[in-house]
Design an enzyme around this catalytic site. Structure first.
Site, PDB file in Angstrom:
ATOM      1  N   TYR A  58      40.004 -28.121 -27.170  1.00 44.08           N
ATOM      2  CA  TYR A  58      40.201 -29.408 -27.827  1.00 44.08           C
ATOM      3  C   TYR A  58      38.911 -29.924 -28.474  1.00 44.08           C
ATOM      4  O   TYR A  58      37.855 -29.976 -27.842  1.00 44.08           O
ATOM      5  CB  TYR A  58      40.708 -30.449 -26.815  1.00 44.08           C
ATOM      6  N   HIS A  88      37.403 -42.448 -38.301  1.00 43.97           N
ATOM      7  CA  HIS A  88      37.398 -43.360 -37.155  1.00 43.97           C
ATOM      8  C   HIS A  88      36.555 -44.612 -37.390  1.00 43.97           C
ATOM      9  O   HIS A  88      36.485 -45.480 -36.525  1.00 43.97           O
ATOM     10  CB  HIS A  88      36.914 -42.626 -35.906  1.00 43.97           C
ATOM     11  N   ASN A 200      33.117 -40.128 -28.768  1.00 48.07           N
ATOM     12  CA  ASN A 200      33.760 -40.241 -27.466  1.00 48.07           C
ATOM     13  C   ASN A 200      32.749 -40.771 -26.465  1.00 48.07           C
ATOM     14  O   ASN A 200      31.667 -40.214 -26.320  1.00 48.07           O
ATOM     15  CB  ASN A 200      34.271 -38.878 -27.002  1.00 48.07           C
ATOM     16  N   TYR A 284      32.434 -81.052  -2.677  1.00 49.22           N
ATOM     17  CA  TYR A 284      32.334 -79.599  -2.647  1.00 49.22           C
ATOM     18  C   TYR A 284      31.313 -79.047  -3.629  1.00 49.22           C
ATOM     19  O   TYR A 284      30.686 -78.018  -3.370  1.00 49.22           O
ATOM     20  CB  TYR A 284      33.695 -78.970  -2.973  1.00 49.22           C
ATOM     21  N   ARG A 287      28.219 -79.371  -1.564  1.00 53.86           N
ATOM     22  CA  ARG A 287      28.295 -78.774  -0.232  1.00 53.86           C
ATOM     23  C   ARG A 287      28.575 -77.275  -0.284  1.00 53.86           C
ATOM     24  O   ARG A 287      28.147 -76.524   0.601  1.00 53.86           O
ATOM     25  CB  ARG A 287      29.394 -79.491   0.555  1.00 53.86           C
ATOM     26  N   PHE A 332      36.041 -40.660 -20.590  1.00 55.70           N
ATOM     27  CA  PHE A 332      35.822 -41.663 -21.637  1.00 55.70           C
ATOM     28  C   PHE A 332      36.550 -42.974 -21.356  1.00 55.70           C
ATOM     29  O   PHE A 332      36.353 -43.962 -22.063  1.00 55.70           O
ATOM     30  CB  PHE A 332      36.328 -41.128 -22.984  1.00 55.70           C
ATOM     31  N   GLU A 417      47.448 -41.450 -26.281  1.00 56.59           N
ATOM     32  CA  GLU A 417      46.591 -42.377 -25.528  1.00 56.59           C
ATOM     33  C   GLU A 417      47.467 -43.558 -25.104  1.00 56.59           C
ATOM     34  O   GLU A 417      47.439 -44.635 -25.710  1.00 56.59           O
ATOM     35  CB  GLU A 417      45.410 -42.800 -26.401  1.00 56.59           C
TER      36      GLU A 417
END
Length: 526
Positions: A58, A88, A200, A284, A287, A332, A417
């Protein structure tokens, strides 16, 4: 006589958030040692032999994502890697800060230098050149879903390697090709797997996490200091910070905060003045400072530990162990950091939330000698009323940002994906929340300093007196209304600069106040 910069060996030394920031800021220089380069070269040769065999692996000789079954001929493997950077590069939105882009370069160079990515020596050297020369790629902030790596931002980050995209130099944006020509450099020719190795990884998420680690540490340290000053201004009790109480519920963050506040108030005349008052217990927001601040410190520690693991990991795909073993896995995937960043986002928001409650408490006028709205002549003057509106708005905005991005997943890549982390959104949100917390802390610092003033002539502990003096060098006591936005900006400069923290370190050395505890190595270093 100036000190020489320390040197960090990429792919060999252990990287921390602090070291990564030092490299990105130019305070530390990076190097690629002969041993690391030999390891990288051996892994690169393994990829070349895989290509020569022709067996499908791959991303080396196949397409990407849903195209993983499409074979690529040996003659087209280089074009495949160039095309992946181009295709991309689909990021949108305002570019990330230059420091985050430089951090991405630092983190990616370290991961690639570990020798499991099939990267070439020339590519590593060019990335190091970008870091050294501070030629910073322009990276859009939106477009990553945080799985299969931060694909879009990393593609933009590395377009300049092939002569495309934009870069900044000295704050000026220009085409990468123009800068390369100016330096006499040619665009790189990427070999098999290199483009995929570059895009990646989790470096966009991790860079935001590194910044969050630093910024959150600063906010937490200042929260204790400002909270202690507010405790004095409101004449709160020190009993909720008693060591014996926290030994019975011994969370490290809670004990750390209680110990710090006890030491910050050592020698306080203000505390002694109301030790026998009739008030049974404080609200609070005073405290429970140890419990709330401490819980956020524990969240910070969790983030810091996971970030350090991530910075020293190989997060691309496939991972080339050797010629015989290439693993197409899921290193990844951004989930480990995405969830931690969402946790940190909530923890940071709570620091701002409790600070806003203390600000409101200081304005009520229910404490002895403390006028309503922290100003004596109100009616004609609104006093500090509107400053709390600002802190309330910021606290509310933070609450809306606390929805965990990692709880969502939208399938991408035609179902290949099918579960993604959305960790890039987690990182961006965490930094936005922290920036809002800094602004809330600026308002609380001004409010606490104003309340503190009404306790004169009584004195607090030595450090808080010095801290108050520091605030007064930037912002004067307010006896009448003025443009308080100017005061807030001055307070914000103090918060962002970390001046209070540096002052504490100086005072600790001079007065030997014992402000360090066994937990400081956990909470004070990164």
């Amino acid at each position: 006589m100036s000190q020489s910069k320390s040197t960090f060996a990429f792919g060999s030394d252990r990287l921390t958030a602090g070291k990564a920031l030092a490299l990105a800021r130019g305070a530390t220089t990076g190097e690629l040692t002969p041993k690391v380069m030999e390891r990288v070269r051996a892994n690169r040769d393994a990829v070349a032999r895989i290509v020569a065999k022709g067996e499908p692996v791959y991303g080396i000789n196949t397409g990407f994502g849903p195209l993983c079954t499409t074979r690529i001929s040996p003659g087209q493997t280089s074009l495949l890697q160039v095309n992946i950077l181009k295709s991309h590069s689909v990021g949108v939105g305002i570019p990330v800060a230059d420091e985050i882009a430089r951090l991405m370069l630092v983190l990616k160079l370290h991961a690639l230098s570990m020798g499991h990515s099939g990267i070439s020596e020339n590519t590593l050297k060019r990335i190091l050149w970008h870091i050294d020369e501070r030629i910073t790629p322009v990276v859009p902030s939106q477009g990553s879903v945080g799985a299969s790596g931060d694909l879009a931002p990393l593609a933009h980050l590395f377009l300049p390697l092939i002569g495309l995209g934009q870069v900044t130099r000295d704050g000026v944006e220009m085409p990468a090709a123009e800068v390369l020509r100016e330096y006499g450099l040619e665009p790189l020719e990427l070999g098999p797997k290199e483009g995929l190795a570059l895009i990646n990884g989790t470096q966009f998420i991790a860079a935001h996490a590194v910044c969050a680690v630093e910024k959150m540490q600063r906010c937490l340290s200042q929260a204790d200091i400002i909270g202690a000053m507010m405790l004095e201004g409101l004449q709160g009790s020190l009993m909720p910070f008693h060591e014996r109480l926290h030994d019975l519920r011994p969370y490290s963050g809670t004990r750390h905060v209680a110990h710090r506040v006890r030491n910050l108030l050592k020698g306080s005349e203000i505390l002694e003045d109301h030790i026998d008052c009739e008030r049974v217990q404080d609200p609070y927001s005073l405290r429970c400072i140890p419990q709330v601040h401490g819980a956020s410190r524990n969240a910070w520690l969790h983030l810091k530990e996971l970030v350090e693991t991530e910075l020293n990991s190989v997060t691309d795909n496939p991972v080339v162990i050797d010629e015989e073993l290439s693993i197409s896995g899921g290193n990844f995937h951004g989930q480990p950091l995405a969830m931690a960043l969402d946790y940190a986002c909530l923890a940071a928001s709570e620091i701002g939330n409790i600070a806003d409650r203390r600000i409101y408490l200081a304005l009520e006028g229910n404490q002895t000698d403390l006028p309503k709205l922290l100003m004596k002549d109100t009616g004609l003057n609104s006093g500090y009323m509107m400053l709390q509106y600002t802190s309330a708005a910021l606290a509310s905005e933070n609450k809306s940002l606390c929805y965990p991005a990692s709880a969502d997943s939208i399938p991408t890549s035609m179902g290949q994906e099918d579960h993604v982390s959305m960790g890039s959104i987690s990182g961006r949100k965490a930094l936005q929340v922290l920036e809002n917390v800094e602004k809330i802390q600026a308002v609380e610092l001004l409010t606490a300093a104003q309340a503190f003033e009404y306790r004169k002539p009584l004195k607090s502990g030595w450090f808080l007196e010095k801290a108050h003096e520091l605030v007064r060098t930037r912002v004067s006591f307010a006896e009448a209304d003025r443009v308080f936005a100017t005061d807030i900006e001055a307070g914000l400069d103090l918060i962002r600069s970390g001046a209070l923290i540096r002052l504490l370190e100086t005072v600790s050395r001079k007065k030997a106040l014992g402000l360090k505890t066994e937990f400081d190595p956990l909470f004070e270093t990164f």
